[in-house]
Design a protein around this motif. Structure first.
Motif, PDB file in Angstrom:
ATOM      1  N   UNK A 175       0.834  -1.204   0.000  1.00  0.00           N
ATOM      2  CA  UNK A 175       0.000   0.000   0.000  1.00  0.00           C
ATOM      3  C   UNK A 175       0.871   1.256   0.000  1.00  0.00           C
ATOM      4  N   UNK A 176       1.992   1.193   0.692  1.00  0.00           N
ATOM      5  CA  UNK A 176       2.913   2.331   0.714  1.00  0.00           C
ATOM      6  C   UNK A 176       3.512   2.568  -0.669  1.00  0.00           C
ATOM      7  N   UNK A 177       3.896   1.499  -1.346  1.00  0.00           N
ATOM      8  CA  UNK A 177       4.429   1.634  -2.702  1.00  0.00           C
ATOM      9  C   UNK A 177       3.369   2.194  -3.644  1.00  0.00           C
ATOM     10  N   UNK A 178       2.147   1.721  -3.490  1.00  0.00           N
ATOM     11  CA  UNK A 178       1.056   2.215  -4.345  1.00  0.00           C
ATOM     12  C   UNK A 178       0.790   3.689  -4.070  1.00  0.00           C
ATOM     13  N   UNK A 179       0.796   4.083  -2.795  1.00  0.00           N
ATOM     14  CA  UNK A 179       0.575   5.487  -2.455  1.00  0.00           C
ATOM     15  C   UNK A 179       1.695   6.367  -3.005  1.00  0.00           C
ATOM     16  N   UNK A 180       2.906   5.861  -3.017  1.00  0.00           N
ATOM     17  CA  UNK A 180       4.019   6.625  -3.583  1.00  0.00           C
ATOM     18  C   UNK A 180       3.869   6.763  -5.092  1.00  0.00           C
ATOM     19  N   UNK A 181       3.280   5.749  -5.706  1.00  0.00           N
ATOM     20  CA  UNK A 181       3.121   5.752  -7.161  1.00  0.00           C
ATOM     21  C   UNK A 181       1.954   6.618  -7.620  1.00  0.00           C
ATOM     22  N   UNK A 182       0.779   6.479  -6.984  1.00  0.00           N
ATOM     23  CA  UNK A 182      -0.414   7.179  -7.461  1.00  0.00           C
ATOM     24  C   UNK A 182      -0.827   8.350  -6.581  1.00  0.00           C
ATOM     25  N   UNK A 183      -0.194   8.512  -5.444  1.00  0.00           N
ATOM     26  CA  UNK A 183      -0.552   9.583  -4.518  1.00  0.00           C
ATOM     27  C   UNK A 183      -1.402   9.060  -3.370  1.00  0.00           C
ATOM     28  N   UNK A 184      -1.229   9.653  -2.219  1.00  0.00           N
ATOM     29  CA  UNK A 184      -1.912   9.166  -1.025  1.00  0.00           C
ATOM     30  C   UNK A 184      -3.421   9.352  -1.125  1.00  0.00           C
ATOM     31  N   UNK A 185      -3.883  10.445  -1.736  1.00  0.00           N
ATOM     32  CA  UNK A 185      -5.315  10.690  -1.848  1.00  0.00           C
ATOM     33  C   UNK A 185      -5.988   9.635  -2.730  1.00  0.00           C
ATOM     34  N   UNK A 186      -5.340   9.259  -3.818  1.00  0.00           N
ATOM     35  CA  UNK A 186      -5.925   8.286  -4.739  1.00  0.00           C
ATOM     36  C   UNK A 186      -5.751   6.848  -4.248  1.00  0.00           C
ATOM     37  N   UNK A 187      -4.855   6.623  -3.308  1.00  0.00           N
ATOM     38  CA  UNK A 187      -4.601   5.265  -2.832  1.00  0.00           C
ATOM     39  C   UNK A 187      -5.753   4.738  -1.973  1.00  0.00           C
TER      40      UNK A 187
END
Length: 93
Positions: free
Chosen positions: A37-49
């Motif tokens: 989830x942290x990698x995804x938030x770094x990739x797409x942004x925390x708001x969109x995660x």
């Protein structure tokens, strides 16, 4: 000669031991989910995660809290640090 060593700490029942082992597996699983989830938030942004990291962190902290209660001891220092960091964010449902 005694066959059992005297211990000052209480032992866990078989049911408590099984629960503790389940919590250990769950903690490992949730840690992997938090990493993803942290990698995804770094990739797409925390708001969109979608707050997945916070959701998994709450579950991870709940597991650690239950394990500490089973063992009758304090939580590890890293767990206490994460709990302080998310103090206002993670609310019990």
């Amino acid at each position: 000669m005694p066959t059992a060593l005297p211990t000052s700490e209480p032992r866990l029942s078989p049911r408590e031991t099984a629960r503790f082992l389940w919590l250990c597996l769950r903690v490992r699983y949730l840690r992997r989910r938090m990493e993803r989830a942290s990698l995804r938030a770094a990739r797409v942004g925390f708001e969109r995660a979608g707050g997945r990291f916070v959701h998994f962190a709450r579950l991870w902290l709940d597991c650690h809290e239950e394990a500490a209660a089973l063992l009758r001891c304090e939580e590890p220092p890293d767990v206490a640090e994460v709990r302080k960091m998310f103090e206002g964010t993670l609310r019990k449902r």
